[in-house]
Design a protein around this motif. Structure first.
Motif, PDB file in Angstrom:
ATOM      1  N   VAL A 532       0.845  -1.205   0.000  1.00  0.00           N
ATOM      2  CA  VAL A 532       0.000   0.000   0.000  1.00  0.00           C
ATOM      3  C   VAL A 532       0.875   1.248   0.000  1.00  0.00           C
ATOM      4  N   GLY A 533       1.985   1.207   0.729  1.00  0.00           N
ATOM      5  CA  GLY A 533       2.916   2.347   0.715  1.00  0.00           C
ATOM      6  C   GLY A 533       3.428   2.633  -0.680  1.00  0.00           C
ATOM      7  N   GLY A 534       3.735   1.579  -1.426  1.00  0.00           N
ATOM      8  CA  GLY A 534       4.166   1.750  -2.802  1.00  0.00           C
ATOM      9  C   GLY A 534       3.071   2.369  -3.656  1.00  0.00           C
ATOM     10  N   LEU A 535       1.824   1.922  -3.477  1.00  0.00           N
ATOM     11  CA  LEU A 535       0.705   2.484  -4.227  1.00  0.00           C
ATOM     12  C   LEU A 535       0.530   3.973  -3.927  1.00  0.00           C
ATOM     13  N   LEU A 536       0.688   4.324  -2.638  1.00  0.00           N
ATOM     14  CA  LEU A 536       0.555   5.745  -2.279  1.00  0.00           C
ATOM     15  C   LEU A 536       1.635   6.583  -2.970  1.00  0.00           C
ATOM     16  N   LEU A 537       2.838   6.061  -3.023  1.00  0.00           N
ATOM     17  CA  LEU A 537       3.939   6.810  -3.649  1.00  0.00           C
ATOM     18  C   LEU A 537       3.692   7.008  -5.135  1.00  0.00           C
ATOM     19  N   VAL A 538       3.325   5.965  -5.846  1.00  0.00           N
ATOM     20  CA  VAL A 538       3.126   6.098  -7.297  1.00  0.00           C
ATOM     21  C   VAL A 538       1.910   6.945  -7.622  1.00  0.00           C
ATOM     22  N   PHE A 598      13.908  -5.837   2.383  1.00  0.00           N
ATOM     23  CA  PHE A 598      14.044  -6.498   1.073  1.00  0.00           C
ATOM     24  C   PHE A 598      12.688  -6.589   0.371  1.00  0.00           C
ATOM     25  N   ILE A 599      11.659  -6.923   1.140  1.00  0.00           N
ATOM     26  CA  ILE A 599      10.307  -6.999   0.557  1.00  0.00           C
ATOM     27  C   ILE A 599       9.899  -5.635   0.033  1.00  0.00           C
ATOM     28  N   SER A 600      10.228  -4.569   0.759  1.00  0.00           N
ATOM     29  CA  SER A 600       9.888  -3.221   0.316  1.00  0.00           C
ATOM     30  C   SER A 600      10.558  -2.908  -1.020  1.00  0.00           C
ATOM     31  N   ILE A 601      11.830  -3.296  -1.170  1.00  0.00           N
ATOM     32  CA  ILE A 601      12.537  -3.066  -2.436  1.00  0.00           C
ATOM     33  C   ILE A 601      11.831  -3.800  -3.569  1.00  0.00           C
ATOM     34  N   VAL A 602      11.467  -5.067  -3.327  1.00  0.00           N
ATOM     35  CA  VAL A 602      10.821  -5.863  -4.382  1.00  0.00           C
ATOM     36  C   VAL A 602       9.471  -5.252  -4.737  1.00  0.00           C
ATOM     37  N   PHE A 603       8.616  -4.983  -3.735  1.00  0.00           N
ATOM     38  CA  PHE A 603       7.273  -4.460  -3.998  1.00  0.00           C
ATOM     39  C   PHE A 603       7.342  -3.081  -4.656  1.00  0.00           C
ATOM     40  N   MET A 604       8.237  -2.228  -4.142  1.00  0.00           N
ATOM     41  CA  MET A 604       8.333  -0.888  -4.713  1.00  0.00           C
ATOM     42  C   MET A 604       8.792  -0.967  -6.167  1.00  0.00           C
ATOM     43  N   THR A 605       9.691  -1.888  -6.475  1.00  0.00           N
ATOM     44  CA  THR A 605      10.159  -2.056  -7.852  1.00  0.00           C
ATOM     45  C   THR A 605       9.008  -2.469  -8.750  1.00  0.00           C
ATOM     46  N   ILE A 606       8.170  -3.404  -8.246  1.00  0.00           N
ATOM     47  CA  ILE A 606       7.048  -3.875  -9.062  1.00  0.00           C
ATOM     48  C   ILE A 606       6.075  -2.723  -9.336  1.00  0.00           C
ATOM     49  N   VAL A 607       5.647  -2.042  -8.291  1.00  0.00           N
ATOM     50  CA  VAL A 607       4.651  -0.974  -8.439  1.00  0.00           C
ATOM     51  C   VAL A 607       5.221   0.172  -9.287  1.00  0.00           C
ATOM     52  N   TYR A 608       6.436   0.569  -8.963  1.00  0.00           N
ATOM     53  CA  TYR A 608       7.068   1.678  -9.702  1.00  0.00           C
ATOM     54  C   TYR A 608       7.210   1.328 -11.172  1.00  0.00           C
ATOM     55  N   VAL A 611       3.905   1.479 -13.137  1.00  0.00           N
ATOM     56  CA  VAL A 611       3.447   2.856 -13.381  1.00  0.00           C
ATOM     57  C   VAL A 611       4.399   3.577 -14.315  1.00  0.00           C
ATOM     58  N   SER A 612       5.700   3.301 -14.124  1.00  0.00           N
ATOM     59  CA  SER A 612       6.681   3.970 -14.955  1.00  0.00           C
ATOM     60  C   SER A 612       6.560   3.547 -16.407  1.00  0.00           C
ATOM     61  N   VAL A 613       6.264   2.284 -16.609  1.00  0.00           N
ATOM     62  CA  VAL A 613       6.163   1.748 -17.968  1.00  0.00           C
ATOM     63  C   VAL A 613       4.788   2.037 -18.578  1.00  0.00           C
ATOM     64  N   PHE A 614       3.709   1.799 -17.804  1.00  0.00           N
ATOM     65  CA  PHE A 614       2.361   1.861 -18.365  1.00  0.00           C
ATOM     66  C   PHE A 614       1.565   3.103 -17.936  1.00  0.00           C
ATOM     67  N   GLY A 615       2.126   3.939 -17.081  1.00  0.00           N
ATOM     68  CA  GLY A 615       1.437   5.142 -16.671  1.00  0.00           C
ATOM     69  C   GLY A 615       0.270   4.830 -15.757  1.00  0.00           C
ATOM     70  N   ASN A 616      -0.880   5.511 -16.060  1.00  0.00           N
ATOM     71  CA  ASN A 616      -2.075   5.284 -15.233  1.00  0.00           C
ATOM     72  C   ASN A 616      -2.557   3.836 -15.325  1.00  0.00           C
ATOM     73  N   ILE A 617      -2.320   3.223 -16.453  1.00  0.00           N
ATOM     74  CA  ILE A 617      -2.695   1.810 -16.587  1.00  0.00           C
ATOM     75  C   ILE A 617      -1.885   0.965 -15.605  1.00  0.00           C
ATOM     76  N   GLY A 618      -0.667   1.369 -15.414  1.00  0.00           N
ATOM     77  CA  GLY A 618       0.181   0.660 -14.453  1.00  0.00           C
ATOM     78  C   GLY A 618      -0.358   0.761 -13.035  1.00  0.00           C
ATOM     79  N   LYS A 619      -0.948   1.948 -12.704  1.00  0.00           N
ATOM     80  CA  LYS A 619      -1.565   2.089 -11.377  1.00  0.00           C
ATOM     81  C   LYS A 619      -2.714   1.089 -11.212  1.00  0.00           C
ATOM     82  N   ALA A 620      -3.515   1.000 -12.283  1.00  0.00           N
ATOM     83  CA  ALA A 620      -4.637   0.067 -12.240  1.00  0.00           C
ATOM     84  C   ALA A 620      -4.141  -1.368 -12.103  1.00  0.00           C
ATOM     85  N   LEU A 621      -3.061  -1.669 -12.849  1.00  0.00           N
ATOM     86  CA  LEU A 621      -2.501  -3.024 -12.768  1.00  0.00           C
ATOM     87  C   LEU A 621      -1.980  -3.318 -11.355  1.00  0.00           C
ATOM     88  N   SER A 622      -1.416  -2.305 -10.710  1.00  0.00           N
ATOM     89  CA  SER A 622      -0.910  -2.499  -9.342  1.00  0.00           C
ATOM     90  C   SER A 622      -2.045  -2.803  -8.369  1.00  0.00           C
TER      91      SER A 622
END
Length: 717
Positions: A532-538, A598-608, A611-622
């Motif tokens: 959820v922290g990753g989602l809030l950041l993106v 370590f989990i934070s690094i993995v999750f943040m990488t996935i969410v980021y 969003v970085s690749v797909f934009g708003n669609i990436g947020k939805a995918l997250s």
């Protein structure tokens, strides 16, 4: 990487020098931890407060009797629940309970019906029935509360069943105890019974043969009895005839006795006359011998002797006839001594008669002979001496034997006849009883015959049953010792009752113990808060830079470093709050912190990256990925309880391995599992980094166009 680091440093500088940005970033760092802490605190120990759940108890039980003991199971249950604080028990009436249940004041209602104890008591009958309780639950109030109250009701029923089973078994084992003591006391009789069965098994064939012989004897006895019944009238007639004959004989004997008594003087007189005649003849012959006599005198003497001899013969004949008559009339009643005496008297009388006849013949013969007088007188004297001797013997016999024998014999005959008459009279009086006994005996023989016939007919069944029983006893003795059975029966009823109330006591061994529900849910909510922290950041921070001097790959890694930094701070706050604020019991605090970073690094990488690749669609995918992981990771419910779809995707979800890492550090580490989890998450991290570094540039043009179009709609920023 230098330019990527330059982007990272610029972002950190902007956060530090821009107060608004710093506040926002600080909020983004703290907000995920609040999400985790509040959920963990809310679920810290929900099952420890079930005593606040109101559950109504309605007791309508009227009680019952079992084994001569009255009981009221409903009342006992109510008394038991008054000391039970697992739930907030409310004791009330049916109407009030159901009304408050509908209003939501009570979560559930348990009603003990009127026949509850009565149904329990059927356990002692041939057709036991299960006792029933009515359970009402309002499922509209809450989804979890009905499950809790249902479990409470089930535990209540189990407790009541256990208590009742213990009580019933206590009664049963008390009976078994008394039975065992009785069997121990009666063991000699039991052994005797066993020996009796074996003896009966051995002797039954001979008993059967005896029964068959007895049946034949009964048939013969029946025939004899029928003949006796048939001959009874004849016996009655013969007895009557015998009495008549005896009466006639007694009359005859009495008459004979009268006659004999009347003859006694006459016989005595005759005997005396005969003796006088003999004496006179002797005297006459003596006189002839002494005096001078002439042939005329001798002839006259012959005539006198002849006349006297004839008279003596006549008298002797009369006596002899009387003795013969006495002998004929009493021949059957004579004793041996009487018979011998009477025979001797008859013989003596006959001898006297013969002597007198011989004397008479000699007198006549001598009269006719022409001899010398002297010789004739001598002959007469010789004949006279012989006759006199015979008459003297007869006289002595008559006085000493004949007359006493006659008197004794007549008395004996009268006694015998009188006794016989009494016996026959007694016999005649018993004929009615004999008739009755014969009829009774006939009926008894018929009944006995029927019984024998039934016994003979039942013999095959009896023999098979006895043989089966004997075989069972032998089999029992081979498999079991009777003394062991008795010792098994002799038990402590109270101890047995307690045992059956709780026959199995579970000894719990807590492997990797978790002290409370909140600690158990900490891995799930902590991992969820990191995502959820990753989602809030993106959602609030930009994933791109406006400066065109940086390449797409440089921007990707530069911004990623910023997101990692904030994500690590989020994870650090979450972990420290779990440890020191909520006091979550963690077996390995340092690994828990390191794994969470370590989990934070993995999750943040996935969410980021999405969003970085797909934009708003990436947020939805997250968000979609978050939803799938919430349901399919096994964080709340075991995976085996999930629908098939979630069981299939579970092994491919990052949440699955992240939650497993957190659980290992909180409950106790198994390093094989930790290595597996780290390997999977490390693989996901590498895959996402490669995906982002490769596809961000390729997807950038399409992503920018979609973003510009969405902004022009006025709906997206």
């Amino acid at each position: 990487m230098n330019k990527s680091i330059q982007i990272y440093k610029r972002d950190i500088k902007n956060i530090v020098i821009n107060g608004s940005s710093a506040i926002i970033i600080l909020g983004l760092i703290i907000l995920p931890s609040l999400y985790a802490w509040l959920n963990i605190a809310a679920s810290w120990n929900p099952y420890g407060k079930t005593n606040q759940i109101p559950v109504a108890i309605v007791n309508e039980d009227q009680g019952a009797t079992a084994g001569n003991r009255s009981f009221n199971a409903g009342k006992e249950l109510v008394e038991q629940l008054k000391d039970n604080h697992d739930m907030d028990w409310k004791f009330t009436t049916r109407a009030k309970a159901l009304d408050r249940l509908n209003n939501g004041d009570y979560f559930s209602v348990i009603i003990i019906p009127k026949g509850f104890s009565k149904e329990l008591a059927t356990v002692t009958s041939g057709q036991p029935q299960r006792a029933k309780m009515d359970y009402f639950v309002n499922e509209k109030i809450n989804s979890i509360a009905p499950k809790i109250t249902s479990k409470g009701a089930s535990v209540l029923v189990e407790s009541m069943s256990s208590k009742f089973i213990g009580t019933v078994n206590g009664i049963i084992f008390d009976i078994m105890n008394r039975l065992g003591v009785t069997m121990q006391e009666e063991l000699p009789d039991i052994e005797n019974f066993k020996n009796l069965v074996f003896t009966l098994e051995r002797d039954l064939p001979s008993i059967f043969n005896k029964l068959q012989r007895a049946q034949k004897d009964l048939n013969s006895a029946g025939q004899i009895l029928q003949k006796a019944k048939k001959d009874l009238p004849e016996a009655k007639a013969l007895t009557q005839d015998g009495l008549s004959t005896i009466n006639q004989t007694l009359t005859f004997i009495n008459n004979a006795e009268t006659k004999i008594n009347s003859l006694k003087p006459q016989v005595r007189n005759d005997v005396e006359k005969i003796q006088h005649i003999a004496t006179s003849a002797q005297d006459l012959i003596t006189a002839l011998n002494n005096d001078n006599f002439t042939p005329a005198t001798l002839t006259d003497m012959h005539n006198k002797l002849n006349q006297q001899a004839s008279t003596a013969i006549e008298k002797l004949t009369a006596i002899h006839t009387a003795l013969i008559t006495l002998q004929q009339n009493s021949n059957d009643q004579q004793t041996t001594e009487d018979r011998q005496a009477l025979d001797k008297a008859l013989q003596q009388t006959a001898n006297a008669q013969q002597a007198m006849e011989t004397l008479k013949q000699n007198i006549q013969s001598n009269t006719d002979q022409v001899q010398g007088l002297s010789e004739r007188v001598g002959k007469l004297r010789e004949f006279s001496d012989t006759a006199l001797t015979g008459l003297t013997n007869f006289t002595n016999e008559f006085d000493n034997v004949i007359q006493p024998t006659i008197d004794s014999h007549i008395n004996h005959i009268k006694e015998m006849l009188t006794g016989t008459k009494g016996i026959l009279t007694d016999i005649q009086s018993t004929f009615p009883e004999i008739t009755r006994l014969l009829n009774v005996s006939d009926n008894a023989l018929a009944s006995a015959n029927q019984g024998l016939q039934k016994a003979i007919a039942d013999y095959p069944l009896i023999h098979s049953r006895v043989q089966k029983l004997a075989n069972q006893i032998r089999s029992f003795e081979k498999e079991t010792n009777l003394n062991s059975v008795i010792q098994l029966l002799i038990n402590n009823p109270t101890a047995e009752k307690t045992f059956f109330e709780e026959p199995i006591k579970m000894k719990e061994h807590r492997v990797f113990p978790i002290p409370n529900y909140g600690t158990g849910m900490a891995p799930f909510y902590s991992v969820l808060a990191i995502w959820v922290g990753g989602l809030l950041l993106v959602s609030l921070l930009a994933t791109d830079v406006e400066d065109k001097q940086y390449t797409v790959r440089e921007v990707y890694f530069g911004k990623l470093l910023t997101f990692w930094t904030i994500g690590l701070l989020q994870a650090l706050i979450i972990v420290l709050g779990d440890l020191f604020l909520l006091k979550v019991s963690v077996q390995a605090p340092l690994p828990f912190l390191l794994f969470s970073l370590f989990i934070s690094i993995v999750f943040m990488t996935i969410v980021y990256t999405l969003v970085s690749v797909f934009g708003n669609i990436g947020k939805a995918l997250s968000i979609v990925l978050l939803v799938l992981q919430l349901a399919g990771s096994g964080g709340t419910y075991p995976v085996v309880l999930l629908p098939k779809f979630f069981q299939i995707i579970n092994p491919y979800l990052p949440f699955t391995y992240a939650i497993s890492l957190a659980r290992e550090s909180i409950g106790g580490i198994i390093w094989q599992k930790v290595i597996l989890d780290l390997t999977f998450l490390g693989g996901v991290l590498l895959f996402i980094l490669l995906f982002g570094s490769i596809f961000k540039k390729q997807m950038q043009t399409m992503t920018l166009k979609m973003t510009e179009k969405s902004r022009k709609s006025g709906l997206f920023h």
